[in-house]
Structure formats: C-alpha cells, structure tokens
Design a protein around this motif. Sequence first.
Motif, PDB file in Angstrom:
ATOM      1  N   GLY A 153      73.744  -9.814 -28.968  1.00 46.09           N
ATOM      2  CA  GLY A 153      73.607  -8.791 -29.976  1.00 46.09           C
ATOM      3  C   GLY A 153      74.542  -8.979 -31.040  1.00 46.09           C
ATOM      4  O   GLY A 153      75.528  -9.167 -30.834  1.00 46.09           O
ATOM      5  N   ILE A 154      73.802  -8.878 -32.227  1.00 45.60           N
ATOM      6  CA  ILE A 154      74.914  -8.930 -33.472  1.00 45.60           C
ATOM      7  C   ILE A 154      74.571  -7.631 -34.201  1.00 45.60           C
ATOM      8  O   ILE A 154      73.550  -7.341 -34.479  1.00 45.60           O
ATOM      9  CB  ILE A 154      74.465 -10.104 -34.228  1.00 45.60           C
ATOM     10  CG1 ILE A 154      74.549 -11.448 -33.389  1.00 45.60           C
ATOM     11  CG2 ILE A 154      75.385 -10.249 -35.592  1.00 45.60           C
ATOM     12  CD1 ILE A 154      73.997 -12.733 -34.382  1.00 45.60           C
ATOM     13  N   LEU A 177      67.229 -21.529 -35.529  1.00 50.74           N
ATOM     14  CA  LEU A 177      68.735 -21.841 -34.789  1.00 50.74           C
ATOM     15  C   LEU A 177      68.549 -21.847 -33.316  1.00 50.74           C
ATOM     16  O   LEU A 177      69.020 -22.495 -32.740  1.00 50.74           O
ATOM     17  CB  LEU A 177      69.679 -20.656 -35.380  1.00 50.74           C
ATOM     18  CG  LEU A 177      71.023 -21.046 -34.814  1.00 50.74           C
ATOM     19  CD1 LEU A 177      71.581 -22.275 -35.178  1.00 50.74           C
ATOM     20  CD2 LEU A 177      71.595 -19.813 -35.343  1.00 50.74           C
ATOM     21  N   ASP A 178      67.939 -20.742 -32.855  1.00 49.81           N
ATOM     22  CA  ASP A 178      67.739 -20.685 -31.489  1.00 49.81           C
ATOM     23  C   ASP A 178      66.930 -21.631 -30.892  1.00 49.81           C
ATOM     24  O   ASP A 178      67.402 -22.394 -29.857  1.00 49.81           O
ATOM     25  CB  ASP A 178      66.938 -19.375 -30.985  1.00 49.81           C
ATOM     26  CG  ASP A 178      66.728 -19.102 -29.545  1.00 49.81           C
ATOM     27  OD1 ASP A 178      67.669 -18.932 -28.939  1.00 49.81           O
ATOM     28  OD2 ASP A 178      65.604 -19.443 -29.178  1.00 49.81           O
ATOM     29  N   GLU A 179      66.017 -22.225 -31.533  1.00 49.31           N
ATOM     30  CA  GLU A 179      65.287 -23.468 -30.955  1.00 49.31           C
ATOM     31  C   GLU A 179      66.219 -24.908 -31.035  1.00 49.31           C
ATOM     32  O   GLU A 179      66.236 -25.534 -30.003  1.00 49.31           O
ATOM     33  CB  GLU A 179      63.855 -23.596 -31.816  1.00 49.31           C
ATOM     34  CG  GLU A 179      63.051 -24.786 -31.384  1.00 49.31           C
ATOM     35  CD  GLU A 179      62.024 -24.991 -32.374  1.00 49.31           C
ATOM     36  OE1 GLU A 179      61.507 -26.113 -32.543  1.00 49.31           O
ATOM     37  OE2 GLU A 179      61.261 -23.944 -32.579  1.00 49.31           O
ATOM     38  N   GLY A 200      76.053 -17.083 -39.615  1.00 44.48           N
ATOM     39  CA  GLY A 200      77.364 -17.733 -39.372  1.00 44.48           C
ATOM     40  C   GLY A 200      77.770 -16.905 -37.881  1.00 44.48           C
ATOM     41  O   GLY A 200      78.057 -17.948 -37.053  1.00 44.48           O
ATOM     42  N   ILE A 201      77.629 -15.763 -37.823  1.00 41.04           N
ATOM     43  CA  ILE A 201      78.244 -15.361 -36.665  1.00 41.04           C
ATOM     44  C   ILE A 201      77.260 -15.536 -35.445  1.00 41.04           C
ATOM     45  O   ILE A 201      77.694 -15.679 -34.272  1.00 41.04           O
ATOM     46  CB  ILE A 201      77.946 -13.565 -36.791  1.00 41.04           C
ATOM     47  CG1 ILE A 201      78.955 -13.144 -37.762  1.00 41.04           C
ATOM     48  CG2 ILE A 201      78.063 -12.636 -35.548  1.00 41.04           C
ATOM     49  CD1 ILE A 201      78.799 -11.538 -38.123  1.00 41.04           C
ATOM     50  N   ALA A 202      75.868 -15.629 -35.700  1.00 40.29           N
ATOM     51  CA  ALA A 202      74.898 -16.118 -34.578  1.00 40.29           C
ATOM     52  C   ALA A 202      75.270 -17.430 -33.799  1.00 40.29           C
ATOM     53  O   ALA A 202      75.271 -17.742 -32.824  1.00 40.29           O
ATOM     54  CB  ALA A 202      73.473 -15.769 -35.061  1.00 40.29           C
ATOM     55  N   ALA A 203      75.530 -18.342 -34.804  1.00 34.41           N
ATOM     56  CA  ALA A 203      75.956 -19.813 -34.462  1.00 34.41           C
ATOM     57  C   ALA A 203      77.313 -19.838 -33.989  1.00 34.41           C
ATOM     58  O   ALA A 203      77.475 -20.212 -32.777  1.00 34.41           O
ATOM     59  CB  ALA A 203      75.858 -20.700 -35.568  1.00 34.41           C
TER      60      ALA A 203
END
Length: 326
Positions: A153-154, A177-179, A200-203
């Motif tokens: 969760g972001i 990015l997920d893939e 950036g937060i996701a990565a």
Amino acid sequence: MLLKSRGEAVHKAPVKLWITCVQLLGQAVHKDGQNPGITCARLMLAGERAARRIADILIETIDNNDAAVAACEMAAGNWAITIHFSGPPDEAAVRDLVALASDAKTAQALTFESVANKDWVRASLDALAPVRAGRFVIHGGHDRTRVAANRIGIEIEAALAFGTGHHGTTLGCLLLLDELLRRRTPRRILDLGTGAGVLGIAAARALRRRVLASDIDPRAVAVARGNARRNGAGNLLEVVVAKGFAAPIFTRRRRFDLVLANILANPLKTLAVPMARHLAPQAQVILSGLLPDQTNGVIAAYRYAGLRLTKRIERAGWSSLLLDRQ
C-alpha cells in the motif's frame, strides 16, 4: 469570474496530472475571517476520456484565482467534475466551455448550487478510489485499512499539482514495474520527474533498496519527500531537485539499472540520448506520459539512443513503454 485567454500558457503542471490535481485556491473568506459559503458546479460523466477533455479546457481557461477544478473517479467507472467558485460565476460562460469540450447536451447537465462551508479538499479525497496495479495499491488515508496484507500500500494524498497516482500513466508504469520485478532485481534505480514520488516509493518498498528520485520543481521534491516518510521509505528514497541529468549527483551516480520516467512526450524525446549515457549494460527503462499518437515518436528517439521496445500497454487513453538497452 475571469477567463484566461486561450493563447495564454497556463499549464504550471503537466496536463497528464489533471485527474488528481485538485487546484486549490481555498474557500472564499471575508475580511472578518468568516466564510459565507461558495458556489459549486457539478457534472457527472460516464467515462474518463470525456472527463479529461472537459477538465482540461476548464483548467486552461478559468482563472485559478477564481475557481478550483477537481475531476475524480467515482464508482463503476464514472467521473465527477466539480468547480468551486470564490464568487458568483458566469454560468453561461462555464456552460459554453463545457459545450466546447463536449456538446450542448452535456453542458446543460452541469448544475450550479450554493453550498455551505465544508472541507472540500477532504471531500474530494474521500471520493478517490484506490488504484490497484499488480502488487501495488495507491490509496488515500481514508482507504488505509482496506489494503490487503499481501499488497504494497502506498498512501498518497492530493497535493498542489503533483497528483495522487490516480491516472492511466501511473497505473501503466506500476503494472510494468510489477512485471519487471518478477523477473529481475535492479540495484541502481532512478525515478526521473518523480512528482508525488509514487514510482520511486513503489520501487523502494518492493525491493527494500535505495532509490534516487529527481524533479525540476522544488515543491514536488518536498511533496515526494513527505510521501516517502509517510510510507516508511524516508530512508530509502533520496529526492533531489534536478533538470534532466544536469545535477552534480549524476556525475557521482552515472549508471542505472532501471529508470522510471512518467513525464511528457517532448521532454522524454529530449532526454533519450542523455538517459542512454546513464544506463548500465542490460538496463531497462519504463516511460509514460504519452498519448497513443505520440508513442511512435518516443520509441524512435529511444531506438536511436540504443534502446528497443519490449512491451507497450495502454491504460485509460495513455501509453506506457518498457524498453531495454541493446
């Protein structure tokens, strides 16, 4: 209500951010500090494309010292456009703008009403639905408890001109990015033109690695830093002010395994060659902020710089690209 000249350059933020960019002037306040209420115009639409066209022309044309425009995704794929006016609006002029972007029938569906004091920022946020993209869920604080334990969760709240992640470009980047992260584990990552810092937060959260993020706007940098702290990534996301690759930090960190760039077509084309110089061998690049008819030009610019297209997806009328360095 003042209208901007159609020839006036008015986009302080990229057009692609309109969906979650609640341009807030605040409520109309009297000199004695009392707020008498404001006038609100509302319009419900069946799809994003129509909402985007109408919101774009309203944001371009209505003076943002006089009104605040918000376009939010509602349930079942519907969209709500609201305009909060600091003074009595010229209703006929606003309807003419809606008709210009759509048609006379849609313009007549626009309703005006006087409304009492309310936290309109919070009301707009509460209407935003979470964005789900693979392992990632972008949400506001009101949906914090709804994020499943096996998802990242972001939490991003609307801020001045930087968006909350509720947009087809962000969705496309997050899906790519997920893939990508299911096959590879990049070590050196750059989020170029970070805005609210979502990518950036996701990565950083997914990899538990340090990520460098940059933006040309110091306000965006401050917003991204705050969002990183809110999401437990304050020590993982380094955010700097930079125009493209023209910053001292890029002389120290010369090669990246993954670059994320969700900006606009023309800046992306300009950055193709400089970006290629900062890529490690076998690096990958995720690009977005592109309308479908702009995509081939961007692909050509990056092919010239030595990258090849490996995947292209479209979400909500926007294209996102995954490219590999050859």
